[in-house]
Design a protein around this motif. Structure first.
Motif, PDB file in Angstrom:
ATOM      1  N   LYS A   3       0.821  -1.216   0.000  1.00  0.00           N
ATOM      2  CA  LYS A   3       0.000   0.000   0.000  1.00  0.00           C
ATOM      3  C   LYS A   3       0.853   1.264   0.000  1.00  0.00           C
ATOM      4  O   LYS A   3       0.448   2.307  -0.522  1.00  0.00           O
ATOM      5  CB  LYS A   3      -0.942   0.003   1.199  1.00  0.00           C
ATOM      6  CG  LYS A   3      -1.936  -1.146   1.217  1.00  0.00           C
ATOM      7  CD  LYS A   3      -2.907  -1.082   0.055  1.00  0.00           C
ATOM      8  CE  LYS A   3      -3.980  -2.165   0.167  1.00  0.00           C
ATOM      9  NZ  LYS A   3      -4.903  -2.158  -0.987  1.00  0.00           N
ATOM     10  N   MET A  48       1.510  -0.150   8.556  1.00  0.00           N
ATOM     11  CA  MET A  48       1.384   0.008   7.106  1.00  0.00           C
ATOM     12  C   MET A  48       0.559  -1.117   6.494  1.00  0.00           C
ATOM     13  O   MET A  48       0.071  -0.996   5.365  1.00  0.00           O
ATOM     14  CB  MET A  48       2.775   0.084   6.450  1.00  0.00           C
ATOM     15  CG  MET A  48       3.576  -1.185   6.456  1.00  0.00           C
ATOM     16  SD  MET A  48       4.203  -1.628   8.077  1.00  0.00           S
ATOM     17  CE  MET A  48       5.080  -3.146   7.646  1.00  0.00           C
ATOM     18  N   PRO A 107      -3.373   1.039   6.484  1.00  0.00           N
ATOM     19  CA  PRO A 107      -2.538   1.634   5.436  1.00  0.00           C
ATOM     20  C   PRO A 107      -2.930   3.057   5.062  1.00  0.00           C
ATOM     21  O   PRO A 107      -2.053   3.879   4.768  1.00  0.00           O
ATOM     22  CB  PRO A 107      -2.699   0.670   4.251  1.00  0.00           C
ATOM     23  CG  PRO A 107      -3.955  -0.096   4.531  1.00  0.00           C
ATOM     24  CD  PRO A 107      -4.048  -0.189   6.017  1.00  0.00           C
TER      25      PRO A 107
END
Length: 252
Positions: free
Chosen positions: A37, A233, A237
């Motif tokens: 992402k 993350m 994200p």
């Protein structure tokens, strides 16, 4: 993962986008896909490089966080990189810190999320029930605030890894190296901007670890993501990318 893996000169890596360099380092049980992402969001304005760290390929006697930092430097030199923003999660953050101490001249900034280097509460010194799939599933789910993020594919990958004798020996050796290599006394030497982006519900490197990093790193900012565990993350994200983008704007 939809991105092309390149293989050159003993390195396997992703190289996407154009612009200033973001060099991303994965964790001990992580993979390149953890950063997918981030690549999607930033590849239109940054060059994003993600090398596979040779956690399972180093000679056992040299398996440790310092060896990974040396590997990163070989990669940086091979690619001729300068003015890098280095971003690391978990063990990748620890390696980033060691690299920063040795090669601050090559770096523009550092971003850490769920980084080891001070304290972490991971699997521990062994995998006492590594052949028990349900035990492994629970341990992987522990990484996240939302256990549903621990997909079957992710659990299967971890299960296969820790039931490979060669790999599990190196994982344990690397984990012990990370525990021994506490960074507290050296962090004041890192003068470049450091962005700390942390899950407020991280159980592996808990919030107090982020606060200690913030106190010890002289040029750091700290941002929190609620309802988020150790791999922001992956789990959050969108929020992670907003905070990363905000930090990158401050260092332009």
């Amino acid at each position: 993962m939809s991105y092309v893996l390149r293989e050159e000169n003993g390195f396997t890596y992703v190289d996407e986008g154009k612009g200033e360099t973001l060099l991303l380092l994965h964790g001990l049980m992580g993979a390149l896909s953890n950063w997918e992402k981030v690549i999607d969001e930033f590849k239109d304005r940054y060059r994003i490089l993600i090398p596979i760290l040779p956690i399972y390929d180093l000679p056992l006697i040299t398996t440790g966080v310092k060896s990974l930092s040396k590997f990163v430097h070989k990669f940086v030199k091979y690619k001729g990189l300068e003015n890098i923003t280095l971003l690391g999660n978990s063990l990748g953050g620890h390696v980033s810190l060691i690299y920063s101490l040795a090669h601050q001249d090559r770096l523009k900034a550092l971003v850490l999320t769920g980084s080891s280097g001070l304290y972490e509460n991971a699997f521990g010194g062994s995998f006492p029930r590594r052949e028990n799939y349900e035990f492994v599933r629970e341990k992987v789910a522990y990484t996240f605030y939302d256990p549903a993020v621990a997909t079957k594919e992710l659990v299967d990958d971890v299960y296969a890894t820790i039931n490979d004798r060669n790999k599990v020996i190196r994982i344990l050796t690397m984990a012990k190296s990370a525990i021994r290599h506490n960074m507290a006394k050296d962090l004041h030497k890192i003068k470049i901007p450091v962005g700390l982006i942390w899950g407020r519900d991280d159980k592996i490197t808990p919030p107090e670890v982020a606060v200690e990093f913030h106190n010890l790193l002289p040029n750091s900012t700290l941002e929190w993501i609620d309802k988020c565990g150790h791999a922001a993350m992956m789990e959050r994200p969108e929020e992670f990318n907003v905070l990363l983008g905000k930090f990158l704007e401050t260092i332009k």
